[in-house]
Scaffold this motif. Structure first.
Motif, PDB file in Angstrom:
ATOM      1  N   THR A  95      46.883 -15.031  13.511  1.00  0.00           N
ATOM      2  CA  THR A  95      45.695 -14.376  12.965  1.00  0.00           C
ATOM      3  C   THR A  95      46.035 -13.550  11.738  1.00  0.00           C
ATOM      4  OG1 THR A  95      44.701 -14.338  15.173  1.00  0.00           O
ATOM      5  CG2 THR A  95      43.752 -12.860  13.530  1.00  0.00           C
ATOM      6  N   SER A  96      47.231 -12.967  11.709  1.00  0.00           N
ATOM      7  CA  SER A  96      47.645 -12.150  10.563  1.00  0.00           C
ATOM      8  C   SER A  96      47.755 -12.967   9.280  1.00  0.00           C
ATOM      9  CB  SER A  96      48.989 -11.472  10.853  1.00  0.00           C
ATOM     10  OG  SER A  96      48.853 -10.492  11.860  1.00  0.00           O
ATOM     11  N   GLN A  97      47.831 -14.273   9.398  1.00  0.00           N
ATOM     12  CA  GLN A  97      47.987 -15.121   8.214  1.00  0.00           C
ATOM     13  C   GLN A  97      46.661 -15.673   7.703  1.00  0.00           C
ATOM     14  OE1 GLN A  97      51.769 -17.557   8.361  1.00  0.00           O
ATOM     15  NE2 GLN A  97      51.631 -16.911  10.494  1.00  0.00           N
ATOM     16  N   VAL A  98      45.576 -15.353   8.379  1.00  0.00           N
ATOM     17  CA  VAL A  98      44.250 -15.810   7.937  1.00  0.00           C
ATOM     18  C   VAL A  98      43.619 -14.681   7.133  1.00  0.00           C
ATOM     19  CG1 VAL A  98      41.980 -16.624   8.671  1.00  0.00           C
ATOM     20  CG2 VAL A  98      44.016 -17.265   9.974  1.00  0.00           C
ATOM     21  N   ARG A  99      43.615 -14.816   5.832  1.00  0.00           N
ATOM     22  CA  ARG A  99      43.143 -13.733   4.965  1.00  0.00           C
ATOM     23  C   ARG A  99      41.975 -14.167   4.081  1.00  0.00           C
ATOM     24  NH1 ARG A  99      44.930  -8.819   6.837  1.00  0.00           N
ATOM     25  NH2 ARG A  99      47.097  -9.002   7.523  1.00  0.00           N
TER      26      ARG A  99
END
Length: 248
Positions: A101-105
């Protein structure tokens, strides 16, 4: 080239011509892999679809909303089903879901294709929303009660990570694709980039030569010093990891 005792093993050193010849041979396989990926994507687009109840309730920041609202008026929806450990503090939440999720920006490109991306957390909204805010995530965020998960994830184990794709036709909703486990690497760019390096992901399961750099056997891939890796930068920046559980 000399090698110190602390240095991991590395490829043999060769001249530029030999290096390029071996890379060119590998490129043939890479291009075949790309073409096979295109063919699989084409087959994915031709899958049948199954009806889903668009009135299935989710919980957003303003309270209950139907699944239809998660489309935000767009034709398609990509939903990531986030694993959740209810009542547990931030360090004990799913490191894999946190990693991906941290890589979905940046979502504008997805939006330009008439598609919405949203997270559906499989846990209490208050806790999950606090975690979202702690991590600084900006995507649409919902939680799904157990009864809704039983409808939306029918035939699949509740509590696992999933990507599920939906199509809206008017007020009708259809599921067109889903995947789990390594399938959710579609959200990832870190592993994709690490795969290009000499030591790769440094995972114990990878096929690497003897002496190649790897993380310690059994050590969690997405976790360091008792926390999901991505949490450390948020703590360093002064963000609170209090999820309202009384534990943090």
């Amino acid at each position: 080239m000399t090698k110190s005792q602390d240095e991991p093993a590395a490829p043999k050193v060769t001249d530029r011509q030999t290096f390029q010849a071996e890379l060119d041979a590998l490129r043939v396989r890479e291009k075949a892999h790309t073409r096979e990926g295109d063919a699989i994507a084409a087959a994915r687009r031709r899958l049948p679809m199954v009806a889903v109840d668009g009135t299935t309730p989710l919980i957003g920041d303003r309270g209950p909303v139907p699944l239809l609202d998660a489309f935000e008026g767009r034709r398609m929806l990509i939903a990531y089903y986030f694993m959740w450990h209810a009542g547990h503090p931030a360090p004990e939440q799913c490191e894999g879901c946190t990693w991906y999720t941290s890589q979905v920006r940046e979502l504008d490109y997805i939006h330009s294709r008439d598609t919405t991306y949203a997270t559906i957390c499989q846990g209490p909204h208050d806790e999950a929303a606090r975690y979202r805010d702690f991590m600084g995530w900006q995507m649409p965020w919902y939680s799904a009660p157990r009864s809704s998960l039983e409808t939306l994830l029918v035939g699949r184990p509740i509590g696992m990570m999933f990507i599920v794709c939906y199509l809206r036709r008017g007020s009708e909703v259809f599921e067109t694709y889903w995947t789990t486990r390594r399938g959710v690497e579609a959200m990832d760019n870190s592993y994709r980039l690490l795969d290009l390096t000499v030591y790769g992901r440094q995972e114990a399961w990878e096929d690497s030569p003897s002496g190649w750099l790897k993380r310690r056997q059994g050590k969690a891939s997405y976790r360091t010093d008792g926390r999901p890796i991505a949490q450390w930068a948020r703590l360093k920046a002064g963000h609170s990891d209090d999820l309202g559980t009384g534990k943090h």
